[in-house]
Design a protein around this motif. Structure first.
Motif, short mmCIF file in Angstrom:
data_model
loop_
_atom_site.label_atom_id
_atom_site.label_comp_id
_atom_site.label_asym_id
_atom_site.label_seq_id
_atom_site.Cartn_x
_atom_site.Cartn_y
_atom_site.Cartn_z
N LYS A 75 11.78 5.22 -8.31
CA LYS A 75 10.58 6.31 -8.58
C LYS A 75 9.77 5.95 -9.60
CE LYS A 75 13.78 9.92 -7.62
NZ LYS A 75 14.81 11.15 -8.19
N ILE A 76 8.39 5.64 -9.48
CA ILE A 76 7.77 4.61 -10.11
C ILE A 76 6.48 5.63 -10.42
CG2 ILE A 76 6.48 2.63 -10.83
CD1 ILE A 76 8.47 1.19 -8.65
N VAL A 77 5.89 5.70 -11.69
CA VAL A 77 4.60 6.05 -12.07
C VAL A 77 4.07 4.88 -12.93
CG1 VAL A 77 3.22 7.60 -13.47
CG2 VAL A 77 5.04 8.54 -12.28
N LEU A 78 2.76 4.26 -12.33
CA LEU A 78 1.92 3.32 -12.82
C LEU A 78 0.67 3.81 -13.50
CD1 LEU A 78 2.17 0.60 -10.02
CD2 LEU A 78 3.76 0.77 -12.05
N GLU A 90 5.36 -8.38 -10.07
CA GLU A 90 3.76 -8.78 -10.23
C GLU A 90 3.53 -9.36 -11.55
OE1 GLU A 90 1.33 -6.98 -11.96
OE2 GLU A 90 3.22 -6.14 -13.04
N ALA A 91 2.33 -10.16 -11.21
CA ALA A 91 2.00 -10.98 -12.65
C ALA A 91 0.59 -11.45 -12.35
CB ALA A 91 2.80 -12.14 -12.94
N LYS A 92 -0.45 -11.01 -13.50
CA LYS A 92 -1.65 -11.06 -13.35
C LYS A 92 -2.38 -11.84 -14.78
CE LYS A 92 -2.35 -9.39 -9.29
NZ LYS A 92 -0.97 -9.26 -8.92
N LYS A 93 -3.36 -12.33 -14.66
CA LYS A 93 -3.96 -12.97 -15.90
C LYS A 93 -5.13 -11.79 -16.16
CE LYS A 93 -6.35 -16.96 -18.15
NZ LYS A 93 -7.17 -18.24 -17.84
N GLU A 99 -0.47 -4.47 -5.72
CA GLU A 99 1.04 -5.39 -5.46
C GLU A 99 1.79 -4.34 -5.14
OE1 GLU A 99 2.32 -8.34 -4.14
OE2 GLU A 99 0.83 -9.19 -5.70
N TYR A 100 2.12 -3.09 -6.11
CA TYR A 100 3.09 -2.33 -6.10
C TYR A 100 2.98 -1.41 -4.61
CZ TYR A 100 5.74 -2.89 -10.24
OH TYR A 100 6.52 -3.55 -11.48
N LYS A 101 1.91 -1.12 -4.49
CA LYS A 101 1.52 -0.23 -3.19
C LYS A 101 1.57 -1.05 -2.10
CE LYS A 101 -0.06 3.83 -4.39
NZ LYS A 101 0.63 5.22 -3.73
N SER A 102 1.47 -2.35 -2.11
CA SER A 102 1.78 -3.21 -0.76
C SER A 102 3.58 -3.20 -0.56
CB SER A 102 1.40 -4.56 -1.05
OG SER A 102 2.06 -5.25 -1.81
N LEU A 103 4.28 -2.92 -1.70
CA LEU A 103 5.66 -3.08 -1.70
C LEU A 103 6.26 -1.58 -1.32
CD1 LEU A 103 6.60 -5.43 -4.58
CD2 LEU A 103 6.41 -5.89 -2.25
N SER A 104 5.53 -0.57 -1.63
CA SER A 104 6.09 0.81 -1.45
C SER A 104 5.01 1.62 -1.60
CB SER A 104 7.32 1.28 -2.43
OG SER A 104 7.33 2.61 -2.14
N PRO A 105 4.56 2.37 -0.49
CA PRO A 105 3.33 3.56 -0.67
C PRO A 105 3.80 4.68 -1.52
CG PRO A 105 4.37 3.55 1.45
CD PRO A 105 5.21 2.49 0.97
#
Length: 236
Positions: free
Chosen positions: A27-30, A96-99, A133-139
């Motif tokens: 269960k994730i809140v970003l 996920e990782a971003k610059k 990226e997260y949304k592509s893994l789980s809506p």
């Protein structure tokens, strides 16, 4: 490893199936928001509730002072150097990782796993691209865009955050980034906007979002503020 090689690693990075399963099982809140919106303050308020879990990111930037308080390793972020970030990318440890602003930010499988085991809601603040990226893994991941109540209040908070001294070039970069981030969030349609005027009220709204009980009036008011900020930033 050169900067070009690290950028190539970032560009080609894809989360592993282990990372995808971990995200789907959590269960994730970003929390997302323009600099100075109060993401960290809101996160600390949520952490007072035992049902939430502090999901900490890794970054290659140096700890900085927020209103005179220096950030702490393992509390605000895991502070690592560029070589460790490269190793983690090569080992597939990131979800996920971003610059962002010349530094690498990312979240890891090991950082998220404890929330799956405990059943608590993992809370993290990430870049807007990380949310996608997260949304592509789980809506089912909740994306919350944190807003200051107005442009004027946002400027006041930023001055306080940087001890009253803002570099003009850095300021221009952050204004542009904030405008793009709001545009991204308003365009994508999978963000819930939360106005962080009163942190307790904002935390309660996040809880309602997690529980799927957020009301239409609160949702509409927050989106209206997001559009006003986006318009104001477009003129600066």
């Amino acid at each position: 490893m050169t900067d070009a090689e690290i950028l190539k690693l970032l560009a080609s990075y894809r989360p592993s199936e282990t990372a995808a399963r971990t995200v789907r099982g959590a269960k994730i809140v970003l929390l997302v928001g323009i600099t100075g919106a109060g993401k960290n303050t809101l996160k600390r308020e949520l952490m007072k509730d035992d049902s939430f879990y502090d999901f900490i990111s890794h970054t290659t930037r140096q700890p900085r002072s927020n209103q005179g308080v220096l950030e702490r390793d393992g509390v605000d972020y895991f502070f690592i150097d560029i070589h460790e970030a490269a190793r983690m990318l090569q080992a597939g440890e990131y979800i996920e990782a971003k610059k962002v602003h010349s530094n690498i930010y990312g979240t890891t499988i090991t950082g998220l796993s404890p929330s799956v085991e405990s059943g608590r809601v993992a809370v993290n603040d990430v870049d807007v691209q990380g949310v996608e990226e997260y949304k592509s893994l789980s809506p089912d991941v909740h994306a919350v865009f944190v807003l200051p109540p107005s442009y004027e209040e946002w400027e006041r908070r930023r001055l306080a955050r940087y001890d009253g001294v803002i570099d003009p070039q850095d300021n221009a970069t952050r204004l542009e980034s904030a405008h793009k981030e709001l545009e991204f969030a308003l365009t994508k349609g999978f963000f819930d906007f939360v106005i962080n005027d009163d942190v307790v009220a904002a935390a309660n709204q996040v809880r309602r979002i997690v529980e799927h009980t957020n009301d239409d009036a609160s949702r509409a008011r927050a989106e209206s503020v997001a559009r006003q900020l986006h318009e104001a930033l477009g003129t600066h």
